[in-house]
Structures are given as structure tokens and as C-alpha cells.
Motif scaffolding. Structure first.
Motif, PDB file in Angstrom:
ATOM      1  N   ALA A   1       0.588  -1.288  -0.100  1.00  0.00           N
ATOM      2  CA  ALA A   1      -0.019   0.005   0.072  1.00  0.00           C
ATOM      3  C   ALA A   1       0.726   0.980   0.054  1.00  0.00           C
ATOM      4  O   ALA A   1       0.550   2.392  -0.521  1.00  0.00           O
ATOM      5  CB  ALA A   1      -0.911  -0.144   1.230  1.00  0.00           C
ATOM      6  N   SER A   2       2.091   1.065   0.720  1.00  0.00           N
ATOM      7  CA  SER A   2       2.794   2.526   0.662  1.00  0.00           C
ATOM      8  C   SER A   2       3.438   2.839  -0.680  1.00  0.00           C
ATOM      9  O   SER A   2       3.819   3.948  -0.944  1.00  0.00           O
ATOM     10  CB  SER A   2       3.935   2.011   1.541  1.00  0.00           C
ATOM     11  N   ILE A   3       3.512   1.842  -1.607  1.00  0.00           N
ATOM     12  CA  ILE A   3       3.864   2.316  -2.789  1.00  0.00           C
ATOM     13  C   ILE A   3       2.816   2.195  -3.972  1.00  0.00           C
ATOM     14  O   ILE A   3       3.202   2.187  -5.145  1.00  0.00           O
ATOM     15  CB  ILE A   3       5.200   1.429  -3.469  1.00  0.00           C
ATOM     16  N   SER A   4       1.548   2.194  -3.451  1.00  0.00           N
ATOM     17  CA  SER A   4       0.633   1.993  -4.643  1.00  0.00           C
ATOM     18  C   SER A   4      -0.114   3.209  -4.531  1.00  0.00           C
ATOM     19  O   SER A   4      -0.065   4.252  -3.739  1.00  0.00           O
ATOM     20  CB  SER A   4      -0.413   0.918  -4.323  1.00  0.00           C
ATOM     21  N   ASP A   5      -0.853   3.389  -5.916  1.00  0.00           N
ATOM     22  CA  ASP A   5      -1.778   4.517  -5.906  1.00  0.00           C
ATOM     23  C   ASP A   5      -3.022   4.791  -4.904  1.00  0.00           C
ATOM     24  O   ASP A   5      -3.755   3.493  -4.624  1.00  0.00           O
ATOM     25  CB  ASP A   5      -2.418   4.399  -7.502  1.00  0.00           C
ATOM     26  N   PRO A   6      -2.975   5.628  -4.165  1.00  0.00           N
ATOM     27  CA  PRO A   6      -4.082   5.651  -2.901  1.00  0.00           C
ATOM     28  C   PRO A   6      -5.362   5.228  -3.335  1.00  0.00           C
ATOM     29  O   PRO A   6      -6.227   4.709  -2.667  1.00  0.00           O
ATOM     30  CB  PRO A   6      -3.904   7.042  -2.328  1.00  0.00           C
ATOM     31  N   SER A   7      -5.699   5.614  -4.588  1.00  0.00           N
ATOM     32  CA  SER A   7      -7.156   5.534  -5.032  1.00  0.00           C
ATOM     33  C   SER A   7      -7.332   3.881  -5.019  1.00  0.00           C
ATOM     34  O   SER A   7      -8.341   3.330  -4.533  1.00  0.00           O
ATOM     35  CB  SER A   7      -7.542   6.005  -5.957  1.00  0.00           C
TER      36      SER A   7
ATOM     37  N   THR B   1      -9.834   1.721  -2.939  1.00  0.00           N
ATOM     38  CA  THR B   1     -11.197   0.994  -3.492  1.00  0.00           C
ATOM     39  C   THR B   1     -10.986  -0.530  -3.336  1.00  0.00           C
ATOM     40  O   THR B   1     -11.901  -1.382  -3.534  1.00  0.00           O
ATOM     41  CB  THR B   1     -11.371   1.337  -4.990  1.00  0.00           C
ATOM     42  N   GLY B   2      -9.826  -0.946  -2.897  1.00  0.00           N
ATOM     43  CA  GLY B   2      -9.725  -2.494  -2.499  1.00  0.00           C
ATOM     44  C   GLY B   2      -9.318  -3.233  -3.704  1.00  0.00           C
ATOM     45  O   GLY B   2      -8.912  -4.323  -3.759  1.00  0.00           O
ATOM     46  N   GLU B   3      -8.687  -2.349  -4.969  1.00  0.00           N
ATOM     47  CA  GLU B   3      -8.341  -2.945  -6.040  1.00  0.00           C
ATOM     48  C   GLU B   3      -7.026  -3.482  -5.924  1.00  0.00           C
ATOM     49  O   GLU B   3      -6.478  -4.437  -6.305  1.00  0.00           O
ATOM     50  CB  GLU B   3      -8.112  -1.770  -7.088  1.00  0.00           C
ATOM     51  N   MET B   4      -6.107  -2.749  -4.741  1.00  0.00           N
ATOM     52  CA  MET B   4      -4.799  -3.288  -4.440  1.00  0.00           C
ATOM     53  C   MET B   4      -5.190  -4.318  -3.225  1.00  0.00           C
ATOM     54  O   MET B   4      -5.518  -3.712  -2.043  1.00  0.00           O
ATOM     55  CB  MET B   4      -3.967  -2.028  -3.970  1.00  0.00           C
ATOM     56  N   TRP B   5      -4.626  -5.363  -3.237  1.00  0.00           N
ATOM     57  CA  TRP B   5      -5.257  -6.155  -1.966  1.00  0.00           C
ATOM     58  C   TRP B   5      -4.000  -7.039  -1.521  1.00  0.00           C
ATOM     59  O   TRP B   5      -3.882  -7.576  -0.548  1.00  0.00           O
ATOM     60  CB  TRP B   5      -6.214  -7.072  -2.196  1.00  0.00           C
ATOM     61  N   LEU B   6      -3.013  -7.219  -2.634  1.00  0.00           N
ATOM     62  CA  LEU B   6      -1.787  -7.943  -2.001  1.00  0.00           C
ATOM     63  C   LEU B   6      -0.603  -7.197  -2.754  1.00  0.00           C
ATOM     64  O   LEU B   6       0.252  -7.027  -1.898  1.00  0.00           O
ATOM     65  CB  LEU B   6      -1.937  -9.167  -2.541  1.00  0.00           C
ATOM     66  N   TRP B   7      -0.302  -7.253  -4.112  1.00  0.00           N
ATOM     67  CA  TRP B   7       0.743  -6.807  -4.542  1.00  0.00           C
ATOM     68  C   TRP B   7       0.529  -5.333  -5.003  1.00  0.00           C
ATOM     69  O   TRP B   7      -0.605  -4.832  -5.285  1.00  0.00           O
ATOM     70  CB  TRP B   7       1.001  -7.296  -6.019  1.00  0.00           C
ATOM     71  N   PRO B   8       1.475  -4.612  -5.227  1.00  0.00           N
ATOM     72  CA  PRO B   8       1.391  -2.870  -5.375  1.00  0.00           C
ATOM     73  C   PRO B   8       0.713  -2.897  -6.688  1.00  0.00           C
ATOM     74  O   PRO B   8       0.799  -3.621  -7.798  1.00  0.00           O
ATOM     75  CB  PRO B   8       2.925  -2.578  -5.685  1.00  0.00           C
ATOM     76  N   VAL B   9      -0.438  -1.770  -6.736  1.00  0.00           N
ATOM     77  CA  VAL B   9      -0.791  -1.313  -7.993  1.00  0.00           C
ATOM     78  C   VAL B   9      -0.476   0.036  -8.355  1.00  0.00           C
ATOM     79  O   VAL B   9      -0.504   0.784  -7.549  1.00  0.00           O
ATOM     80  CB  VAL B   9      -2.326  -1.339  -7.916  1.00  0.00           C
ATOM     81  N   ASP B  10      -0.252   0.069  -9.582  1.00  0.00           N
ATOM     82  CA  ASP B  10       0.314   1.515  -9.980  1.00  0.00           C
ATOM     83  C   ASP B  10       1.331   2.225  -9.163  1.00  0.00           C
ATOM     84  O   ASP B  10       1.149   3.121  -8.386  1.00  0.00           O
ATOM     85  CB  ASP B  10      -0.863   2.724 -10.227  1.00  0.00           C
ATOM     86  N   ILE B  11       2.572   1.601  -9.170  1.00  0.00           N
ATOM     87  CA  ILE B  11       3.624   2.047  -8.286  1.00  0.00           C
ATOM     88  C   ILE B  11       3.743   3.443  -8.330  1.00  0.00           C
ATOM     89  O   ILE B  11       3.940   4.086  -9.390  1.00  0.00           O
ATOM     90  CB  ILE B  11       4.811   1.182  -8.458  1.00  0.00           C
ATOM     91  N   THR B  12       3.834   4.133  -7.175  1.00  0.00           N
ATOM     92  CA  THR B  12       4.117   5.456  -6.980  1.00  0.00           C
ATOM     93  C   THR B  12       4.822   5.703  -5.679  1.00  0.00           C
ATOM     94  O   THR B  12       4.653   5.127  -4.707  1.00  0.00           O
ATOM     95  CB  THR B  12       2.795   6.336  -6.938  1.00  0.00           C
ATOM     96  N   LEU B  13       5.633   6.695  -5.601  1.00  0.00           N
ATOM     97  CA  LEU B  13       6.504   7.107  -4.574  1.00  0.00           C
ATOM     98  C   LEU B  13       5.997   8.301  -3.933  1.00  0.00           C
ATOM     99  O   LEU B  13       6.891   9.024  -2.954  1.00  0.00           O
ATOM    100  CB  LEU B  13       8.050   7.169  -4.808  1.00  0.00           C
ATOM    101  N   ASP B  14       4.857   8.733  -4.404  1.00  0.00           N
ATOM    102  CA  ASP B  14       4.387  10.203  -3.693  1.00  0.00           C
ATOM    103  C   ASP B  14       4.295  10.252  -2.136  1.00  0.00           C
ATOM    104  O   ASP B  14       4.616  11.011  -1.564  1.00  0.00           O
ATOM    105  CB  ASP B  14       2.818  10.536  -4.347  1.00  0.00           C
ATOM    106  N   GLY B  15       3.758   8.862  -1.762  1.00  0.00           N
ATOM    107  CA  GLY B  15       3.476   8.755  -0.404  1.00  0.00           C
ATOM    108  C   GLY B  15       4.950   9.233   0.474  1.00  0.00           C
ATOM    109  O   GLY B  15       5.052   9.841   1.549  1.00  0.00           O
ATOM    110  N   PHE B  16       6.120   8.542  -0.038  1.00  0.00           N
ATOM    111  CA  PHE B  16       7.305   8.635   0.633  1.00  0.00           C
ATOM    112  C   PHE B  16       8.029  10.128   0.306  1.00  0.00           C
ATOM    113  O   PHE B  16       8.434  10.758   1.305  1.00  0.00           O
ATOM    114  CB  PHE B  16       8.422   7.625   0.060  1.00  0.00           C
ATOM    115  N   LYS B  17       7.454  10.619  -0.763  1.00  0.00           N
ATOM    116  CA  LYS B  17       7.931  11.908  -0.971  1.00  0.00           C
ATOM    117  C   LYS B  17       7.382  12.960  -0.093  1.00  0.00           C
ATOM    118  O   LYS B  17       8.111  13.735   0.692  1.00  0.00           O
ATOM    119  CB  LYS B  17       7.516  12.719  -2.335  1.00  0.00           C
ATOM    120  N   LEU B  18       5.981  12.732   0.161  1.00  0.00           N
ATOM    121  CA  LEU B  18       5.536  13.583   1.323  1.00  0.00           C
ATOM    122  C   LEU B  18       5.951  13.625   2.530  1.00  0.00           C
ATOM    123  O   LEU B  18       6.268  14.484   3.442  1.00  0.00           O
ATOM    124  CB  LEU B  18       3.673  13.460   1.297  1.00  0.00           C
ATOM    125  N   VAL B  19       6.327  12.292   2.747  1.00  0.00           N
ATOM    126  CA  VAL B  19       6.872  11.939   4.332  1.00  0.00           C
ATOM    127  C   VAL B  19       8.218  12.567   4.420  1.00  0.00           C
ATOM    128  O   VAL B  19       8.493  13.381   5.376  1.00  0.00           O
ATOM    129  CB  VAL B  19       6.903  10.267   4.353  1.00  0.00           C
TER     130      VAL B  19
END
Lengths: 333, 294
Positions: free
Chosen positions: B31-37, B41-59
Motif C-alpha cells: 500500500a505504501s507504494i501503490s496509488d492511494p485510490s 477501493t480495494g483494487e490493491m489487495w496484495l501486490w502493489p498497483v500503479d507503483i508510485t513513491l508520492d507517499g514517501f515524497k510527502l513523508v
């Protein structure tokens, strides 16, 4: 035994021919002892210096607070200090027992602890299962992975719970909705609080809790198993008749220790999981102490409630220890 | 039941438990490297979906997190050092035969396991010492516990041979010298165990910071995390009750929170998780030494 006593008497009689002499011997003994101690301190003074910081620490941060407990029986004013504040006896306790929230706090605290105690056998079962594995990568990985959550901080744990159980965005409710169910407001529903609290605790500590049992199981005499095998016992029978009785003393001691901290367990987590909507089941004695004492500044009242709680803990500890000693001969003391 | 069937059932039982324990951890990482939406929505349930590092950038852009991080590192290092400085000499002295009055001193320490003053009296002591809103409120009140003294003492008793100490004394070495030159080099395992346990405790604790600190510049990481993961979240789920926020900035904040949440969990827990596999055996050892001597 009889011979030894006689011998002792034999040694003693020649010395005891007059009372005067006897007291002299005792006196010199005492003097000798004192001198010895003095000499010992002089000779080993550095060892006593080693002890000093820790003893001072325990005095200030453990014994002074014990002395401070007396504010539970006083009307504490910061300006008057602990000693100067006037005694009022059991007023705070009475006020607490008479209050409408007393029963609710007690019930919530007891139920939460009891629920946790009910799950006490889980790490034992898991340890018995792990013990049946041959040494190898599967066993090693199972242990390493299940120990890991132990190191997650309580803030992160509760953060994860809140994220997973969110009614709209949480994965749990997403799955429920996907399968045609209706989203459950886990965190704001008082009925769910206890389950969430206790099972998340199991998730975190199940693996870690096996360490001591695994060590006890490693100490089981292999000859017992060999003999049982010859007699045709199955694995299950050997677990039940050899492994479980062998670790029973460890189980009893850990159970008593568990009871000893019966009502103190997890207060910091309760505080984080608590919100205004689930307080019906999440209000426990310790969170109440925190609220009234530190947030509202009613020091004496809160100290009285805290004292009430530790009194229950001590009584429980002593009772369980007594029962364990009577029934199984295993106890802390 | 034959051995093979038993093994199979047992392995599946353990396998299921391992998966249950593992799943939330994997989910957080994904979840930390997936698209938040996709996460919400539950689309991401095990493996990352639409990998993004935005969360880490914000942190990494968040000053409060950095400050908290710095504070926590400071508290952990200072607290652990002080812990060892007080604990080791005391445990060593209590392990020596020539120390008289040992029983009384042991009881003095052990009694604190049975009974303690409780939250309020402890708070009053810290307050009256003028420690509120200082680093000392974090590192001193939990400086050392009876349990660690017992554990370290039984280690010294078992693994420092008497002859060694006596021989050094014959050579004219003082207790100070023996402790530092002879005993400590032989005690690295117990030093590692005690330091690790204490450091993890300090790293993870939030409650003493919550009650003793009000100056935000002193807040440790866990308190900042509490703010991000729990307090904001509660405000959001209580029906948009975010106080004093204009509607627009509130929505933004919620969005930001959901992006940052998982990343911040990773960032804060990473140091422990990276070190953990290497030091696991020390932790296990610590639990075991502790359990031998009740």
C-alpha cells in the motif's frame, strides 16, 4: 540426623560452662561480624559504588512514588505538597465506588482481561506445533516471521488497525462489500472493541510468546519419546502425554505472571483505540485514571482509583499463586 | 494417524498462521507504494498497483516527521547509553560473592516488581524534579527495571569465572579496572541483548512523551505518528469534525493522510525491521536468560 545433633551438642557443651562466657562469645561474634562487614566495605568499596546509581534510581522513581500513594487518602494541593495536604480518609474511594461509572469501568476492565486470558493457550499450541517440525528453513522462517510483529510499536499497530478497518477505504470492509455484505463500522461500534483489541494483540505476540515454551520443549528428555515410540504411541499421543506434562511447570509460572499483570495489560493500546463512540466498552480503569488525573488534574482521586486497581492485581496474584501451589505444586513462591 | 499425515496437517496449520501474520505486513508495504485510490477501493489487495513513491515524497517533505525522527534517535541513543551505565555495574556488583548485604539490596530492587506507586504518583515525582518538557522525562523514569538487573546478574554469575576476577585482584587490579578491562569485554552478548531490548522500548514508546512533553519540538516520532495515523483519522471518521479547518483544506488533509499513512509506517518501522533478522538471536537469548531465573 540424631548423630549429627549429638555431635553439635558435644561441641557446644564445653563452651557453655558459664553464662558469662556465653554472652561474651556472642558479643565477640557480633563485633566480629560488624568488623567483617566494615572490613568488607572498605575492601570492596568500589563494588558498593557500582550499586549506588541504580539504588538511587530505584529510590527516587519507585520508592518515592510509593510514598506518594498516600495522596489517595488526602486532599492533595500542589502548594501544600504531599506531606502537608490534609488527610481525608477513604473519601475518594467512596466517591469512586458510588459513582455511576464505577460498575462500567470494572466490568470493562475485567471482561477485557478475561478475554485475553482465554487466549492464553494459543502460543502454547503454536509452540507445540513448531516443536514437531524438523530443524530446517521452514521452521526457521516460521519463527522469524511470526516473531516480527512483536517489534511493531503500539502506535503503528493501532494505526494499521484503523487503516484496515476503515468503513469506506479499509481492506476488510472492501472485502466484505465485495462479497455482498454490508460495511461494518468496526471502530465506532462498542460491540467490536474487545474483539479488535484482543485479536490484534494475538497477532502481535503469538510468535514471540512461543519462545519460552520452545525452550522448555527443547529440554524434554528424548528417551521418553523413544520409549513411547517403542510402545507404539502416535505423535499426537506423545504430544499429549509427554510434551504437555513436561512444559506444565513453565505454563503455570507464566500463567501466574500473566494474572499478576491482569488488569494492567495494554492500557496504552486501549487509549489509542478508544474514541467517543466506543467508550461504552473501551473505558477501563486505567484510561479513567489518565483522564481524571492527568487531563483534569484530580490527582488524589485518580491516585485512589489507581491504588484500587493495583490492590486488585496483588490480591489476584496471591490468590492464583496459592491455588497453583495447592493444585500443581508449581508456583512463583 | 500416520506420521506423514500428521506432518502435513501440522505444516499446513503453521503455514496458515504464518500467512495470517504476514499478510498485514505485506499489505502495508504494498500500500505504501501503490496509488492511494487503488488502495482505498480495494483494487490493491496484495501486490502493489500503479507503483508510485508520492507517499514517501510527502513523508520526506514533512518537517515534523524529520524532527520526530531526530528526537527519537537522540532519545534512543542517550537512553540506551544511560541504561547500560546504570545497569551493568549494578548487576555485576550483585553477582559478586564478596558483596555483603546483597540480599537486602536485591529485595530492595525486586520489590518494585510487585508494587509500584502508579501513574499519578510517578507523574508527580517527574514533575517535582522539573523534568517536564525535557529530554530527561523520556529517558530517566524508565531508566532500568528489576527484570533487566536480574537477567544481567545471572549472566555475570554464569559466565564470569570467579578465578579470573580473583587472579586479577592478586595482580593488584581494582574493581573498577577489573570491571572495565576484564568483565566488560567478556560480556558483549549480554550488553547487546540489554541494549537492544531497551532501545526498541525507547524507539516504540509514546506514552511518556504524551504525558510529560507539551513542547512540539521535543515530540518523538511515535507521537507524530499518533497524530498522523490515529488522531487525524479519528477526526475524519467522526464525520468531518476536523476543527478549525476550512472545508477545502480538510479534504486535502484527509487525502494527504491516506497517502502518507502507509509510507510513514514503513519509514518509522524500517530501522527495526532491517536490523531485526540479524539480531533476532540476541532477543531470543534475552528472553531465555530472563526465564531461567524467574
Amino acid at each position: 540426623m540424631a548423630i549429627r545433633e549429638e555431635k553439635l551438642n558435644d561441641d557446644y557443651i564445653p563452651l557453655d560452662y558459664s553464662g558469662k562466657n556465653r554472652s561474651l562469645i556472642e558479643k565477640t561474634n557480633f563485633r566480629k561480624k560488624f568488623k567483617n562487614f566494615n572490613k568488607n566495605v572498605k575492601k570492596n568499596w568500589q563494588l558498593y559504588i557500582f550499586l549506588l546509581p541504580a539504588l538511587i534510581f530505584f529510590f527516587i522513581f519507585h520508592y518515592i512514588p510509593m510514598y506518594g500513594v498516600q495522596i489517595a487518602f488526602k486532599d492533595f494541593y500542589a502548594t501544600l505538597g504531599i506531606w502537608g495536604s490534609p488527610w481525608i480518609g477513604f473519601d475518594h474511594f467512596e466517591r469512586f465506588f458510588d459513582s455511576y461509572y464505577f460498575f462500567r469501568l470494572l466490568k470493562n476492565t475485567l471482561l477485557l482481561s478475561l478475554y485475553g486470558i482465554l487466549l492464553f493457550p494459543l502460543p502454547i499450541i503454536f509452540a507445540l506445533a513448531l516443536n514437531e517440525l524438523r530443524n530446517g528453513p521452514f521452521k526457521k522462517w516460521s519463527q522469524t516471521l511470526t516473531y516480527a510483529p512483536h517489534f511493531i510499536s503500539v502506535v503503528v499497530l493501532v494505526g494499521m488497525i484503523i487503516a484496515f478497518l476503515d468503513p469506506i477505504t479499509g481492506i476488510v470492509n472492501n472485502i466484505i462489500v465485495q462479497f455482498g455484505g454490508e460495511a461494518i463500522p468496526f471502530l465506532t461500534d462498542p460491540d467490536w472493541f474487545r474483539h479488535i483489541f484482543v485479536w490484534s494483540g494475538q497477532w502481535q505476540s503469538l510468535g514471540w510468546g512461543t519462545i519460552i515454551y520452545l525452550a522448555a520443549l527443547a529440554g524434554v528428555n528424548p528417551e521418553l519419546h523413544e520409549a513411547a515410540k517403542v510402545d507404539g504411541a502416535t505423535r499426537m499421543q506423545r504430544i499429549i502425554h509427554i510434551n504437555i506434562p513436561s512444559i506444565l511447570p513453565t505454563v503455570v509460572v507464566l500463567f501466574i505472571l500473566n494474572i499478576g499483570s491482569f488488569m494492567a495489560i495494554g492500557f496504552e493500546k486501549v487509549l489509542l483505540l478508544q474514541n467517543s463512540l466506543n467508550s461504552e466498552t473501551s473505558d477501563v480503569i486505567q484510561t479513567f485514571v489518565y483522564e481524571t488525573g492527568l487531563l483534569e488534574g484530580q490527582y488524589s482521586f485518580a491516585a485512589a482509583i489507581g491504588l484500587f486497581e493495583s490492590a486488585i492485581n496483588i490480591v489476584l496474584l496471591i490468590t492464583v499463586n496459592y491455588l497453583a501451589r495447592k493444585t500443581s505444586n508449581n508456583s512463583l513462591w | 494417524m500416520s506420521d506423514k499425515v500428521f506432518d502435513l496437517l501440522n505444516k499446513s496449520f503453521i503455514g496458515i498462521i504464518v500467512l495470517i501474520v504476514l499478510y498485514p505486513l505485506v499489505f502495508v508495504i504494498s500500500a505504501s507504494i501503490s496509488d492511494p485510490s487503488a488502495v482505498s477501493t480495494g483494487e490493491m489487495w496484495l501486490w502493489p498497483v500503479d507503483i508510485t513513491l508520492d507517499g514517501f515524497k510527502l513523508v520526506f517533505q514533512n518537517d515534523a516527521i524529520w524532527l520526530g525522527y531526530r528526537n527519537t534517535v537522540m532519545y534512543t541513543i542517550l537512553g540506551t547509553l544511560l541504561h547500560l551505565i546504570v545497569l551493568l555495574p549494578c548487576a555485576y556488583a550483585l553477582s559478586r560473592k564478596e558483596l555483603k548485604g546483597k540480599k537486602i539490596m536485591l529485595w530492595f530492587i525486586l520489590f518494585t516488581m510487585l508494587f509500584n506507586g502508579g501513574l499519578i504518583p510517578n507523574y508527580l515525582v517527574v514533575k517535582s524534579l522539573g523534568m517536564l518538557d525535557t529530554i530527561w522525562a523520556i529517558v530517566i523514569p524508565g531508566l532500568v527495571g528489576a527484570w533487566s538487573i536480574l537477567v544481567a546478574r545471572s549472566f555475570f554469575q554464569q559466565s564470569i569465572p570467579d578465578q579470573l576476577v580473583e587472579a586479577s585482584k592478586m595482580d593488584g587490579a581494582s574493581d573498577f579496572k577489573i570491571f572495565i578491562k576484564v568483565v566488560l569485554p567478556l560480556s558483549m552478548p549480554i550488553i547487546a541483548v540489554m541494549a537492544l531490548f531497551h532501545a526498541v522500548g525507547l524507539w516504540n514508546q509514546y506514552f511518556s512523551a504524551l504525558i510529560y512533553l507539551s513542547d512540539e519540538n521535543l515530540f518523538p516520532l511515535q507521537l507524530i505518528l499518533r497524530e498522523i495515523l490515529i488522531v487525524n483519522e479519528a477526526a475524519a471518521s467522526a464525520g468531518g469534525g476536523g476543527p478549525a479547518h476550512a472545508a477545502g483544506s480538510f479534504v486535502e488533509q484527509v487525502k494527504l493522510a491516506s497517502q502518507v499513512k502507509y509510507a510513514v509506517i514503513i519509514v518509522s518501522t524500517l530501522p527495526l525491521l532491517v536490523v531485526y533478522p540479524f539480531v533476532q538471536k540476541f532477543f531470543v537469548k534475552g528472553v531465555l536468560i530472563g526465564s531461567v531465573k524467574e
